[in-house]
Design a protein around this motif. Sequence first.
Motif, short mmCIF file in Angstrom:
data_model
loop_
_atom_site.label_atom_id
_atom_site.label_comp_id
_atom_site.label_asym_id
_atom_site.label_seq_id
_atom_site.Cartn_x
_atom_site.Cartn_y
_atom_site.Cartn_z
N CYS A 255 0.83 -1.20 0.00
CA CYS A 255 0.00 0.00 0.00
C CYS A 255 0.87 1.25 0.00
O CYS A 255 1.97 1.28 0.54
CB CYS A 255 -0.92 0.02 1.21
N LEU A 256 0.33 2.30 -0.62
CA LEU A 256 0.98 3.60 -0.58
C LEU A 256 0.79 4.23 0.79
O LEU A 256 -0.12 3.85 1.54
CB LEU A 256 0.39 4.51 -1.67
N PRO A 257 1.62 5.19 1.15
CA PRO A 257 1.40 5.91 2.42
C PRO A 257 0.02 6.57 2.43
O PRO A 257 -0.32 7.33 1.54
CB PRO A 257 2.52 6.94 2.45
N GLY A 258 -0.78 6.25 3.43
CA GLY A 258 -2.12 6.80 3.53
C GLY A 258 -3.18 6.04 2.78
O GLY A 258 -4.36 6.41 2.84
N GLU A 259 -2.83 4.99 2.07
CA GLU A 259 -3.81 4.23 1.30
C GLU A 259 -4.53 3.25 2.21
O GLU A 259 -3.91 2.55 3.02
CB GLU A 259 -3.12 3.49 0.15
N CYS A 260 -5.85 3.18 2.07
CA CYS A 260 -6.69 2.33 2.91
C CYS A 260 -7.33 1.24 2.05
O CYS A 260 -7.82 1.51 0.95
CB CYS A 260 -7.78 3.14 3.60
N VAL A 261 -7.32 0.02 2.56
CA VAL A 261 -7.98 -1.10 1.89
C VAL A 261 -9.44 -1.10 2.29
O VAL A 261 -9.79 -1.21 3.47
CB VAL A 261 -7.30 -2.43 2.26
N LEU A 262 -10.33 -0.98 1.31
CA LEU A 262 -11.76 -0.94 1.57
C LEU A 262 -12.39 -2.32 1.59
O LEU A 262 -13.30 -2.59 2.38
CB LEU A 262 -12.45 -0.07 0.52
N GLN A 263 -11.94 -3.21 0.72
CA GLN A 263 -12.52 -4.54 0.63
C GLN A 263 -11.54 -5.47 -0.08
O GLN A 263 -10.72 -5.02 -0.87
CB GLN A 263 -13.86 -4.51 -0.14
N ARG A 264 -11.63 -6.76 0.23
CA ARG A 264 -10.79 -7.75 -0.44
C ARG A 264 -11.57 -9.03 -0.62
O ARG A 264 -12.57 -9.28 0.08
CB ARG A 264 -9.51 -8.00 0.35
N ALA A 265 -11.10 -9.83 -1.58
CA ALA A 265 -11.72 -11.13 -1.86
C ALA A 265 -10.61 -12.12 -2.17
O ALA A 265 -9.70 -11.83 -2.95
CB ALA A 265 -12.69 -11.04 -3.04
N ILE A 266 -10.67 -13.27 -1.55
CA ILE A 266 -9.65 -14.29 -1.71
C ILE A 266 -10.08 -15.29 -2.78
O ILE A 266 -11.23 -15.30 -3.23
CB ILE A 266 -9.37 -15.00 -0.38
N MET A 267 -9.13 -16.13 -3.20
CA MET A 267 -9.38 -17.18 -4.17
C MET A 267 -9.99 -16.61 -5.45
O MET A 267 -11.03 -17.04 -5.93
CB MET A 267 -10.30 -18.26 -3.58
N VAL A 268 -9.30 -15.61 -6.00
CA VAL A 268 -9.74 -14.96 -7.24
C VAL A 268 -8.70 -15.24 -8.31
O VAL A 268 -7.50 -15.25 -8.04
CB VAL A 268 -9.93 -13.44 -7.05
#
Length: 834
Positions: free
Chosen positions: A40-53
Amino acid sequence: MLTGSKTTFKVRQMLPDIKERMLSQSGVAARSRDVFGLRCLPGECVLQRAIMVRKKLTAREGRGWVSGTLFCTHFRVAFVPQDSPKPDDNADPVLLGDYDVALASIEKVVVVGPNRTKLVTPNSSLKFTPEELVLYCKDLRVICFLFDRLTPDAQVIEITYTIAKTYQPLKPGSVLSFQNAALGSVEMKQFLSNRRRNTHMNWFESASDWEQELERCGATGWRVSSVNDRFEMSTSLPRSIVVPQKVLDTELKKSFAHFNEGRIPRWCWRHPRGSDLLRMASFQNNIYHEKDDIRNLEMVLFGCQSSLCVVVELGEELPSPADIQLAHGRLRALSLGDISTSVSVPDDKWLSTLESTHWLDYTRACLRKASEVACLLRGGHLTVALQEADDRDMACVVSSLVQVMCDPHCRTQHGFQSLVQKEWVMAGHRFYSRINYHRDNDKEEAPVFLLFLDCVWQLFSQYPSRFQLTDDFLLALHDSIHLPLFSSFLANCQRERCKRSQNLGQSYTPVNGWRDVESSSDPSDPPLPSVWDWSLQYSKHRRDRFTQPVPPIPPLQPLLNGNLNTNPDTHRLADTIPGSVFLLSRGIFSCPANLLPWRGGSSGVYKKSHRRAASSENVPGLERLLKAWALAEFPQGLTSTAGPQGPLDPYEPLLPLLMGPCMGLWKECYLRGALHAQAFSHPISANHPHPVELLAREVQQLKDKLAQVSTSTDPSPPTKLAEPRRADTNLNQNTNNGTFLFPASRPPSMAAPRAAPRAAPPPTSTNHQTSRGPPPASAPPPRLGHKDNSGGGGNKHTFLFGPPPVAEARLDQRYYPAPNNAKLPKSNGSSIAS
């Protein structure tokens, strides 16, 4: 006690500001963070993720599918393969990974379910669990993700909704929020402010940069003027412009009012043969021309050449911005398709639909015009001025293409970046309006720069060994223009860039005098990097593919008074009147009376001039002069080789093949998402190719078998045929309009003694060559790609620089070898995808 509580409350409010100041003063470097394996970049936030894609790979990525985790942040959609190495926390940040796409680049989101497809919007409601997620991008990519059966349904639906709600059509507010999401953190601001610029390229932002270019080109007789330092003379021109040394700034100021937007004739580049390339806008015809103004205008127009000036009109033969926008929109619709609708182009009509877009026609028109200008400059000892109504669109295209054709330095990565910086960024091309990031001015939108990149790719595909840059570099530049993050594309001129960076200085008005100009930007806005900061955009593995090894460029030959002393027939200049001005339009030289307003007879215009006005009777003299230069410099034609004496002159122009089959489609750019645009029901592994690929292989095998059978059953005795011309060969002709720019080369054994010079026909005249019956037995085989006229038919051609060519006994060989897989397509007269 109450006071202490208030003080504590104020301190808590000031803590974020104090922390930001401490970080900025301590020089904390921007470092990436590892969040669930995502860098991630500085200040970047992960909103959602999905596994096994699983992500479908393109042909450039190796095809097949790769498994991993899909992320959605407030800046991008990222995909991390399972076997990817652990990110280095101490590495400098990179905006996008190899499998990432910025939210600002997404145009629409489509999901595929059991026997159905749906276009997803922020207000959509899904009544099924998607099996595939397809992202259509503005840079013509189509990215496809397949959700595994083990992927939780909740993650599938959540990440689909998150992407659909996060990506939005760009608006003024959304562009700034997107910039803040990527570059707005304290660490990134500090990192970008301390970022060093590329010192290997010329930025053309100061007078010293222009002086360096003058020295590189050996352009004597010119100087750098700062008359427009405060953008008073012209708001769209850069602060520094190159003008003749004999014109003073006080005299130069009187010339700006005679041209649209004050864009006076300015020096761009000097050919090693001594010709100068200029750019200018159209004349203002409703202005009274004083005698001193006329003298200054012609001194600026002729530059260092006192004998001849050719004004090349660009408005009549080249497409308008509206035409380019319409053609590009049709090309996008043909290339991307849409799996959310049932509308598609049948395979048997795909080529005809491609032709109806007129994109290749516009590419051919730009290359043809640039070839004409390159041949004029190759003659030497004249000034060629490109004239456009506003000098901000097609003049950028033609001037850049001419330098790419003639200057090997412009075919390197740093040289090409300097060229774009000089002829586009600093010259005032309306990037901000033409790209239309905010989608608030559709009338001004036109991808003129993308048309230029396509023209460069056409040259690269025909002369791959002459380019140090590669098609990967052109593709990366094509994709970067769709990201509203770079200062190079977020302004229309240098004045707007200085205004945003608070570097505009002062302005003067007769009423208020000198006053500081207020900046329209907010100090809290993130600093925008240049597009040439490739290490911020791509990984080292991707950047290593931007260049390829090429032979070293030999230095320029010694200059004599600013011109090469290689023309033995300089006395032929007497064929034209000194101070003659000619117009080149639609391949025709003419001397219209209203070409220079001050030489015409319209009312309100000063009629006298210190130079004689050229009449139409002098046009044959100009043509004889140009043909004499062509014969003196190319006794065996432009395509002749140096033989045992040495390699070809690297400064010979790379004249492209403009026949229909030779104009290819940039498949790596426009057809990247062709297979993705189809609905996939099940994943296809790398070991199990797509049915379309199997069909293509079968067709190729049948072609190979037919070729073997035809060769083995040929009853005729084997004869030695001429070697087919490679794709990296300069045929120096355009059979599309029957125009030959220079005489073709002849073998030494067939070289006839030069006859006495005689008056040659005008360059627009046509020579009818009719052959009756079969050719004689001693005649050599016809040139590859030419039509056989043995049936009594006529062949109509126009030769700009020299007589009709004699048939060659053998074809020339190039110094730079062509790739082994280079093949000349069949000459069927239609545009095909190469």
